[in-house]
Design an enzyme around this catalytic site. Structure first.
Site, PDB file in Angstrom:
ATOM      1  N   CYS A 382      -1.455   5.063  -5.004  1.00  0.00           N
ATOM      2  CA  CYS A 382      -0.497   4.015  -5.364  1.00  0.00           C
ATOM      3  C   CYS A 382       0.527   4.517  -6.390  1.00  0.00           C
ATOM      4  CB  CYS A 382      -1.221   2.755  -5.822  1.00  0.00           C
ATOM      5  SG  CYS A 382      -0.154   1.305  -5.681  1.00  0.00           S
ATOM      6  N   HIS A 507      -4.516   1.708  -1.530  1.00  0.00           N
ATOM      7  CA  HIS A 507      -5.731   2.028  -2.289  1.00  0.00           C
ATOM      8  C   HIS A 507      -6.882   2.201  -1.299  1.00  0.00           C
ATOM      9  CE1 HIS A 507      -4.261   0.932  -6.382  1.00  0.00           C
ATOM     10  NE2 HIS A 507      -3.413   0.215  -5.675  1.00  0.00           N
ATOM     11  N   GLU A 509      -9.621   3.489  -1.706  1.00  0.00           N
ATOM     12  CA  GLU A 509     -10.944   3.350  -2.328  1.00  0.00           C
ATOM     13  C   GLU A 509     -11.593   1.995  -2.062  1.00  0.00           C
ATOM     14  OE1 GLU A 509      -8.109   3.860  -3.926  1.00  0.00           O
ATOM     15  OE2 GLU A 509      -7.844   2.460  -5.600  1.00  0.00           O
TER      16      GLU A 509
HETATM   17  N1  GLN Z   1       3.116   0.090 -10.573  1.00  0.00           N
HETATM   18  C1  GLN Z   1       3.255   0.420  -9.191  1.00  0.00           C
HETATM   19  C2  GLN Z   1       3.805  -0.728  -8.367  1.00  0.00           C
HETATM   20  O1  GLN Z   1       3.743  -1.866  -8.790  1.00  0.00           O
HETATM   21  C3  GLN Z   1       1.948   0.901  -8.622  1.00  0.00           C
HETATM   22  C4  GLN Z   1       0.897  -0.166  -8.595  1.00  0.00           C
HETATM   23  C5  GLN Z   1      -0.498   0.388  -8.472  1.00  0.00           C
HETATM   24  O2  GLN Z   1      -0.748   1.554  -8.725  1.00  0.00           O
HETATM   25  N2  GLN Z   1      -1.420  -0.451  -8.100  1.00  0.00           N
HETATM   26  O3  GLN Z   1       4.291  -0.524  -7.302  1.00  0.00           O
END
Ligand code: GLN
Length: 555
Positions: A382, A507, A509
């Site tokens: 992410c 994600h 995971e």
């Molecule tokens: N801050 C980034 C976004 O909002 C990544 C978010 C995250 O890693 N969950 O896109």
């Protein structure tokens, strides 16, 4: 008839009630019943999405886009099911519904009260779950500790539900802590006695006590707990310290917990099928090799912030026969002293997990740059994906490339706010959330890992790769090998000239399971173990795709 098992906590929080609840679920599940689990969080927040993971632990994202408590992730991993977001009930949600109905006039003329209106709403929510999903048994973990003012309506609802459904359909399990006094080495039961007294005062008599303690309970403290807490001695179980949390259901069942519950709830007398679970636990407990992974981020002091990442790494380790040693590296330090980044040279792999905000981000970029230029296997998740794009853009000459999250006035925002996020002011439940379908290009590392052209993975973000820069970024080797929304959004990046420089906007995971590791994590650990790159088309077939049904993030 649906069965309910309520799990309450005594003495203090953080003693592993979620793992014990999930273990009870597993114990019933291996006896052939369809089990699901619910987490009640008595706080006023509508969901976990707006809470600080440093204090509260990870925000676990469900297939249908719920931002839930980390215990929901524990249930998914233990029971190998997808838990929908309505299984994480909070006081915020309960009051919101009741007040909405009051405004509509549903209770005209009545005084709206905690009993019966709030308790009815809680019971309705609990009854709707098995009705909608056809579960045989619903495990309901009530968060917090008995004695908290906020959890009273839930304990009252549990009391009423037992009265209405009958004692053979509702069981109460109380999980408490039995500390050991160092000086004399005695297992002390007084805190348990007090906590059960409090529970009985509100009308809930536990059927089972599970004592968390360092070592198995000795005979005398067991006898005392039974006597003072008004349960039989055979209803007192221990959850002692163990090497892997996945041993927990086996250790509890060995003490007779499954049989006890089956008798009390009059469940069919099916012998437990522990075979596959034992094999998984064995894989987790007896790895032949070791691999050292650095997790670079902020909040690194609290492992709970990244519990799904940890578990996904362990799952990948177990399936490759490796113990994964994790070290947390605070990236703030790299910003003040960039030479410190060399610490990464001693690791077999570097992972940059999700995150928010600018603090520590330039340090994460340094970590990514170091792994790419030293060909250390790298996995970005992410924010880690977005910062890998920024790092690569800078590397190929887009000077001052940044994410607008890092620098809103950046000249080259290679990562920018998603168009639909413009003007979104409300913070709760407004990110791009939950499972979305991703199309994977054949002949890529991503395809060799997933062995599938279309996969579903879970998301939680507001920013994405800025389409204006895609052509330039991909002109020097980096590939976007997974995309979504008809190729509009970049989801996976890989740099084929490296052993494993791989990152995902999603994600992965959240869908990893103890016996079924997430493909990107599997590839990462395999690369970290020194396999010469992931060969295209020869990766493991890892079915990890459950299509979700309802992606709405509306209340
Ligand atoms: N801050 C980034 C976004 O909002 C990544 C978010 C995250 O890693 N969950 O896109």
């Amino acid at each position: 008839m649906t069965k309910y098992v309520f799990v309450t906590g005594g003495v203090m929080s953080g003693i592993g009630k979620g793992v014990i609840a999930a273990s009870i679920g597993k114990i019933i599940q291996v006896r052939g019943l369809k089990v699901t689990a619910v987490k009640i969080d008595p706080y006023l927040n509508y969901d976990a999405g707006t809470m600080n993971p440093y204090i509260h632990g990870e925000v676990f994202v469900t297939e249908d886009g719920g931002e839930t408590d980390m215990d929901v992730g524990t249930y998914e991993r233990f029971l190998d099911i997808n838990v929908p977001k309505n299984h994480n009930i909070t006081t915020g949600q309960v009051y919101f519904s009741v007040i909405e109905r009051e405004r509509k006039g549903d209770f005209l003329g009545k005084c709206v009260q905690i009993i019966p209106h709030i308790t009815d709403e809680i019971k309705d929510r609990l009854r709707r779950i098995p009705q909608d999903e056809g579960a045989d048994l619903v495990l309901v973990e009530i968060g917090g500790t008995v004695g908290d003012i906020e959890s009273l309506p839930y304990l009252e609802a549990a009391r009423q539900l037992r009265l209405e459904e009958g004692g053979e359909n509702v069981l109460n399990v109380h999980v408490t802590l039995v500390p050991v006094l160092d000086v004399v080495g005695e297992q002390k039961t007084k805190p348990t006695q007090h906590s059960v007294q409090e529970l009985r005062r509100i009308g809930v008599q536990p059927d089972i006590i599970v004592a968390r303690s360092k070592a198995p309970l000795r005979q005398e403290p067991r006898r005392k707990i039974a006597l003072f807490c008004n349960v039989e001695e055979s209803a007192v179980f221990t959850s002692q310290d163990m090497d892997s949390i996945y041993e927990s259901p086996l250790l509890l069942d060995q003490q007779g917990l499954g049989e006890f519950i089956a008798q009390r709830l009059r469940l069919p007398e099916n012998p437990p099928q522990w075979g596959p679970w034992k094999k998984t636990v064995d894989d987790h407990l007896h790895p032949a090799k070791q691999v050292n992974i650095a997790i670079c981020g902020k909040y690194t002091e609290l492992a709970d912030c990244y519990v799904s990442v940890n578990e996904a790494l362990k799952d990948a380790g177990a399936s490759t026969g490796a113990k994964v040693n994790l070290e947390w590296i605070e990236t703030d330090d790299f910003e003040t002293r960039p030479e410190k980044v060399h610490v990464l040279s001693k690791f077999d792999g570097v992972l940059v997990p999700g995150g928010f905000g600018s603090r520590g981000a330039e340090g994460k970029i340094l970590a990514i740059e170091y792994s790419r230029s030293h060909d250390i296997p790298f996995l970005g998740i992410c924010y880690g994906f977005q910062l890998a794009v920024v790092e690569y853009a800078r590397h190929i000459g887009i000077s001052n490339a940044a994410s607008s999250e890092l620098n809103p006035r950046s000249e080259h925002s290679v990562i920018d706010l998603m168009p639909e996020q413009n003007g979104v002011l409300e913070k709760g439940g407004t990110m791009r959330l939950g499972a979305h379908e991703i199309a994977i290009d054949q002949g890529t590392i991503a395809y060799s890992l997933y062995r599938n052209k279309n996969v579903w993975e879970r998301h939680r973000h507001r920013y994405e790769v800025n389409p204006k820069y895609i052509q330039e970024i991909t002109s020097k080797g980096l590939k976007f090998s997974g995309k979504s929304d008809l190729n509009r959004r970049m989801e996976i990046l890989e740099v084929p000239s490296n052993r494993f420089h791989f990152a995902t906007q999603f994600h992965a995971e959240f869908k990893s399971r103890p016996a079924r590791p997430s493909p990107p994590y599997f590839g990462f650990i395999q690369a970290a173990l020194g396999s010469k790159g992931i060969r295209v088309q020869t990766g493991p077939v890892i079915a990890n795709q459950t299509v979700q049904v309802n992606r709405s993030v509306k209340r």
